[in-house]
Design a protein around this motif. Sequence first.
Motif, PDB file in Angstrom:
ATOM      1  N   VAL A  82      20.694 -28.407 -25.957  1.00 16.24           N
ATOM      2  CA  VAL A  82      20.926 -27.353 -24.977  1.00 16.24           C
ATOM      3  C   VAL A  82      21.950 -27.832 -23.960  1.00 16.24           C
ATOM      4  O   VAL A  82      21.887 -28.975 -23.488  1.00 16.24           O
ATOM      5  CB  VAL A  82      19.602 -26.960 -24.285  1.00 16.24           C
ATOM      6  CG1 VAL A  82      19.853 -26.084 -23.070  1.00 16.24           C
ATOM      7  CG2 VAL A  82      18.685 -26.252 -25.271  1.00 16.24           C
ATOM      8  N   ILE A  83      22.904 -26.949 -23.651  1.00 11.85           N
ATOM      9  CA  ILE A  83      23.891 -27.210 -22.606  1.00 11.85           C
ATOM     10  C   ILE A  83      23.827 -26.052 -21.615  1.00 11.85           C
ATOM     11  O   ILE A  83      23.742 -24.899 -22.020  1.00 11.85           O
ATOM     12  CB  ILE A  83      25.322 -27.376 -23.179  1.00 11.85           C
ATOM     13  CG1 ILE A  83      25.733 -26.162 -24.013  1.00 11.85           C
ATOM     14  CG2 ILE A  83      25.416 -28.657 -23.999  1.00 11.85           C
ATOM     15  CD1 ILE A  83      27.166 -26.215 -24.545  1.00 11.85           C
ATOM     16  N   THR A  84      23.822 -26.364 -20.333  1.00 10.97           N
ATOM     17  CA  THR A  84      23.734 -25.295 -19.340  1.00 10.97           C
ATOM     18  C   THR A  84      24.349 -25.716 -18.014  1.00 10.97           C
ATOM     19  O   THR A  84      24.322 -26.890 -17.653  1.00 10.97           O
ATOM     20  CB  THR A  84      22.271 -24.853 -19.125  1.00 10.97           C
ATOM     21  OG1 THR A  84      22.241 -23.735 -18.243  1.00 10.97           O
ATOM     22  CG2 THR A  84      21.410 -25.976 -18.564  1.00 10.97           C
ATOM     23  N   ALA A  85      24.882 -24.733 -17.320  1.00 10.20           N
ATOM     24  CA  ALA A  85      25.414 -24.968 -15.979  1.00 10.20           C
ATOM     25  C   ALA A  85      24.324 -24.785 -14.927  1.00 10.20           C
ATOM     26  O   ALA A  85      24.494 -25.176 -13.784  1.00 10.20           O
ATOM     27  CB  ALA A  85      26.578 -24.016 -15.692  1.00 10.20           C
ATOM     28  N   ARG A  86      23.210 -24.178 -15.319  1.00  8.07           N
ATOM     29  CA  ARG A  86      22.113 -23.900 -14.383  1.00  8.07           C
ATOM     30  C   ARG A  86      20.863 -24.652 -14.829  1.00  8.07           C
ATOM     31  O   ARG A  86      20.012 -24.109 -15.516  1.00  8.07           O
ATOM     32  CB  ARG A  86      21.841 -22.402 -14.330  1.00  8.07           C
ATOM     33  CG  ARG A  86      23.040 -21.632 -13.831  1.00  8.07           C
ATOM     34  CD  ARG A  86      22.733 -20.159 -13.744  1.00  8.07           C
ATOM     35  NE  ARG A  86      23.946 -19.432 -14.124  1.00  8.07           N
ATOM     36  CZ  ARG A  86      23.965 -18.282 -14.734  1.00  8.07           C
ATOM     37  NH1 ARG A  86      22.850 -17.682 -15.059  1.00  8.07           N
ATOM     38  NH2 ARG A  86      25.102 -17.697 -15.018  1.00  8.07           N
ATOM     39  N   GLY A 102      17.769 -32.330 -27.391  1.00 10.64           N
ATOM     40  CA  GLY A 102      18.600 -32.879 -26.331  1.00 10.64           C
ATOM     41  C   GLY A 102      18.913 -31.831 -25.295  1.00 10.64           C
ATOM     42  O   GLY A 102      18.772 -30.632 -25.537  1.00 10.64           O
ATOM     43  N   PHE A 103      19.353 -32.284 -24.118  1.00  9.69           N
ATOM     44  CA  PHE A 103      19.649 -31.384 -23.007  1.00  9.69           C
ATOM     45  C   PHE A 103      20.742 -32.017 -22.157  1.00  9.69           C
ATOM     46  O   PHE A 103      20.631 -33.190 -21.789  1.00  9.69           O
ATOM     47  CB  PHE A 103      18.387 -31.173 -22.161  1.00  9.69           C
ATOM     48  CG  PHE A 103      18.555 -30.200 -21.038  1.00  9.69           C
ATOM     49  CD1 PHE A 103      18.236 -28.865 -21.212  1.00  9.69           C
ATOM     50  CD2 PHE A 103      19.034 -30.612 -19.813  1.00  9.69           C
ATOM     51  CE1 PHE A 103      18.397 -27.945 -20.184  1.00  9.69           C
ATOM     52  CE2 PHE A 103      19.201 -29.714 -18.770  1.00  9.69           C
ATOM     53  CZ  PHE A 103      18.874 -28.375 -18.960  1.00  9.69           C
ATOM     54  N   LEU A 104      21.779 -31.242 -21.851  1.00 11.86           N
ATOM     55  CA  LEU A 104      22.857 -31.703 -20.975  1.00 11.86           C
ATOM     56  C   LEU A 104      23.198 -30.622 -19.962  1.00 11.86           C
ATOM     57  O   LEU A 104      23.303 -29.446 -20.311  1.00 11.86           O
ATOM     58  CB  LEU A 104      24.118 -32.023 -21.782  1.00 11.86           C
ATOM     59  CG  LEU A 104      24.074 -33.247 -22.681  1.00 11.86           C
ATOM     60  CD1 LEU A 104      25.298 -33.276 -23.583  1.00 11.86           C
ATOM     61  CD2 LEU A 104      24.014 -34.521 -21.845  1.00 11.86           C
ATOM     62  N   ALA A 105      23.383 -31.050 -18.708  1.00  6.82           N
ATOM     63  CA  ALA A 105      23.826 -30.134 -17.662  1.00  6.82           C
ATOM     64  C   ALA A 105      25.347 -30.193 -17.589  1.00  6.82           C
ATOM     65  O   ALA A 105      25.943 -31.274 -17.664  1.00  6.82           O
ATOM     66  CB  ALA A 105      23.208 -30.518 -16.325  1.00  6.82           C
ATOM     67  N   LYS A 106      25.978 -29.016 -17.479  1.00  2.84           N
ATOM     68  CA  LYS A 106      27.431 -28.935 -17.315  1.00  2.84           C
ATOM     69  C   LYS A 106      27.772 -29.248 -15.858  1.00  2.84           C
ATOM     70  O   LYS A 106      27.037 -28.848 -14.967  1.00  2.84           O
ATOM     71  CB  LYS A 106      27.928 -27.525 -17.636  1.00  2.84           C
ATOM     72  CG  LYS A 106      27.728 -27.089 -19.066  1.00  2.84           C
ATOM     73  CD  LYS A 106      28.159 -25.631 -19.206  1.00  2.84           C
ATOM     74  CE  LYS A 106      27.822 -25.039 -20.542  1.00  2.84           C
ATOM     75  NZ  LYS A 106      28.140 -23.620 -20.611  1.00  2.84           N
TER      76      LYS A 106
END
Length: 126
Positions: A82-86, A102-106
């Motif tokens: 998952v990729i997200t700006a929020r 997995g998880f990444l913040a933009k």
Amino acid sequence: MEDIRPVILVVDDDASIRRSLARLFRSLGLESRSFASAGELLASQRPEPPVCLLLDLHLPDMNGLDLLQGLQETGGTLPVVVITARAEGDVRERALRAGAVGFLAKPFDDVDLLAEIRRALEQGGD
């Protein structure tokens, strides 16, 4: 023996993100396919594994968590990052509980992204 390369599927409504990720993957010799919405992904013919899905949570037609849960409920074994700006609140935990590996913040670093993709491909899809 044929060299099997992974295909990275990118679902993000931001065209600039899709373009920059496609350039990054191409520069590394990786194949990628981009989609602007959950519906575009669902309507597509998915490649054979190994495949990894990079999934934005905020899409125009469906929440990324709903898409992730739907993929899991239909028996999907697609590893998802998952990729997200929020990334506020418990969104990371919710994504991981829904089946993301997995998880990444933009904005994220290319090295971190590639590490998450590598880990996802090693964990998922078997």
